[in-house]
Motif scaffolding. Structure first.
Motif, PDB file in Angstrom:
ATOM      1  N   ASP A   1       0.862  -1.173   0.000  1.00 55.98           N
ATOM      2  CA  ASP A   1       0.000   0.000   0.000  1.00 55.98           C
ATOM      3  C   ASP A   1       0.901   1.226   0.000  1.00 55.98           C
ATOM      4  O   ASP A   1       1.699   1.411   0.924  1.00 55.98           O
ATOM      5  CB  ASP A   1      -0.881  -0.039   1.250  1.00 55.98           C
ATOM      6  N   ILE A   2       0.789   2.067  -1.032  1.00 49.22           N
ATOM      7  CA  ILE A   2       1.677   3.221  -1.156  1.00 49.22           C
ATOM      8  C   ILE A   2       1.039   4.531  -0.703  1.00 49.22           C
ATOM      9  O   ILE A   2       1.610   5.596  -0.911  1.00 49.22           O
ATOM     10  CB  ILE A   2       2.217   3.359  -2.602  1.00 49.22           C
ATOM     11  N   ARG A   3      -0.118   4.456  -0.062  1.00 49.22           N
ATOM     12  CA  ARG A   3      -0.740   5.677   0.460  1.00 49.22           C
ATOM     13  C   ARG A   3       0.102   6.239   1.609  1.00 49.22           C
ATOM     14  O   ARG A   3       1.001   5.580   2.099  1.00 49.22           O
ATOM     15  CB  ARG A   3      -2.169   5.385   0.925  1.00 49.22           C
ATOM     16  N   ASP A   4      -0.230   7.444   2.056  1.00 50.09           N
ATOM     17  CA  ASP A   4       0.538   8.047   3.137  1.00 50.09           C
ATOM     18  C   ASP A   4       0.359   7.247   4.431  1.00 50.09           C
ATOM     19  O   ASP A   4      -0.629   6.523   4.583  1.00 50.09           O
ATOM     20  CB  ASP A   4       0.150   9.518   3.336  1.00 50.09           C
ATOM     21  N   PRO A   5       1.326   7.345   5.348  1.00 48.62           N
ATOM     22  CA  PRO A   5       1.283   6.526   6.565  1.00 48.62           C
ATOM     23  C   PRO A   5       0.005   6.700   7.394  1.00 48.62           C
ATOM     24  O   PRO A   5      -0.513   5.721   7.937  1.00 48.62           O
ATOM     25  CB  PRO A   5       2.501   6.991   7.364  1.00 48.62           C
TER      26      PRO A   5
ATOM     27  N   ASN B   1       9.415   5.341   0.459  1.00 42.96           N
ATOM     28  CA  ASN B   1      10.848   5.392   0.152  1.00 42.96           C
ATOM     29  C   ASN B   1      11.693   4.776   1.256  1.00 42.96           C
ATOM     30  O   ASN B   1      12.736   4.184   0.981  1.00 42.96           O
ATOM     31  CB  ASN B   1      11.290   6.832  -0.105  1.00 42.96           C
ATOM     32  N   ALA B   2      11.235   4.888   2.496  1.00 44.55           N
ATOM     33  CA  ALA B   2      12.006   4.346   3.617  1.00 44.55           C
ATOM     34  C   ALA B   2      11.918   2.824   3.706  1.00 44.55           C
ATOM     35  O   ALA B   2      12.839   2.179   4.214  1.00 44.55           O
ATOM     36  CB  ALA B   2      11.538   4.979   4.928  1.00 44.55           C
ATOM     37  N   SER B   3      10.832   2.234   3.234  1.00 41.78           N
ATOM     38  CA  SER B   3      10.640   0.794   3.406  1.00 41.78           C
ATOM     39  C   SER B   3      10.851  -0.017   2.130  1.00 41.78           C
ATOM     40  O   SER B   3      10.827  -1.242   2.176  1.00 41.78           O
ATOM     41  CB  SER B   3       9.238   0.512   3.962  1.00 41.78           C
ATOM     42  N   VAL B   4      11.084   0.652   1.012  1.00 39.12           N
ATOM     43  CA  VAL B   4      11.198  -0.089  -0.255  1.00 39.12           C
ATOM     44  C   VAL B   4      12.419  -1.009  -0.269  1.00 39.12           C
ATOM     45  O   VAL B   4      12.366  -2.101  -0.833  1.00 39.12           O
ATOM     46  CB  VAL B   4      11.177   0.868  -1.470  1.00 39.12           C
ATOM     47  N   GLY B   5      13.500  -0.613   0.385  1.00 41.89           N
ATOM     48  CA  GLY B   5      14.692  -1.471   0.434  1.00 41.89           C
ATOM     49  C   GLY B   5      14.398  -2.803   1.095  1.00 41.89           C
ATOM     50  O   GLY B   5      14.828  -3.858   0.610  1.00 41.89           O
ATOM     51  N   ALA B   6      13.644  -2.761   2.200  1.00 41.24           N
ATOM     52  CA  ALA B   6      13.278  -3.999   2.899  1.00 41.24           C
ATOM     53  C   ALA B   6      12.389  -4.864   2.014  1.00 41.24           C
ATOM     54  O   ALA B   6      12.544  -6.087   1.973  1.00 41.24           O
ATOM     55  CB  ALA B   6      12.580  -3.688   4.215  1.00 41.24           C
ATOM     56  N   LEU B   7      11.463  -4.248   1.293  1.00 48.57           N
ATOM     57  CA  LEU B   7      10.611  -5.018   0.390  1.00 48.57           C
ATOM     58  C   LEU B   7      11.459  -5.723  -0.659  1.00 48.57           C
ATOM     59  O   LEU B   7      11.280  -6.914  -0.912  1.00 48.57           O
ATOM     60  CB  LEU B   7       9.594  -4.106  -0.303  1.00 48.57           C
TER      61      LEU B   7
END
Length: 109
Positions: free
Chosen positions: A28-32, A48-54
């Motif tokens: 889900d790419i909506r705002d937090p 952007n902060a969590s895409v690396g973990a994905l």
């Protein structure tokens, strides 16, 4: 998959996949804040902060479904994720807003 980098997915098909417990990655790419107020069960917030973990964790061969507000921004994210090596990438048509209307009992908080 079509010639596009991603395919469209309607909410009814996603509901069937979830009911059948199909292995998939749901982002889900909506705002937090919007995500915290309600999201599709089993989805993870992606920014952007969590895409690396994905990219490190989500199997590339598993279907990847991208959810946004109305099904527009998810298309650009789906193109990008397809370019990262995911085999089957989908953009949820109508986004979370259509999901909430068609499946109001299937919202996690």
């Amino acid at each position: 998959m079509s010639q596009n980098a991603f395919d469209h997915l309607d909410p009814a098909t996603l509901a069937r996949w979830l009911d059948a417990e199909e292995p998939l990655t749901l982002v889900d790419i909506r705002d937090p804040m919007s995500f915290a107020q309600g999201h599709i069960p089993g989805s993870r917030h992606l920014d952007n902060a969590s895409v690396g973990a994905l990219l490190d964790e989500a199997p590339r061969e598993r279907p990847l479904v991208v959810v946004c507000y109305h099904g527009n921004s998810s298309q650009q994210a789906a193109v990008w994720l397809s370019g990262q090596g995911y085999d089957r990438v989908y953009s949820l048509d109508g986004g979370f807003s259509d999901w909430a209307v068609s499946h109001p009992s299937r919202i996690a908080k």
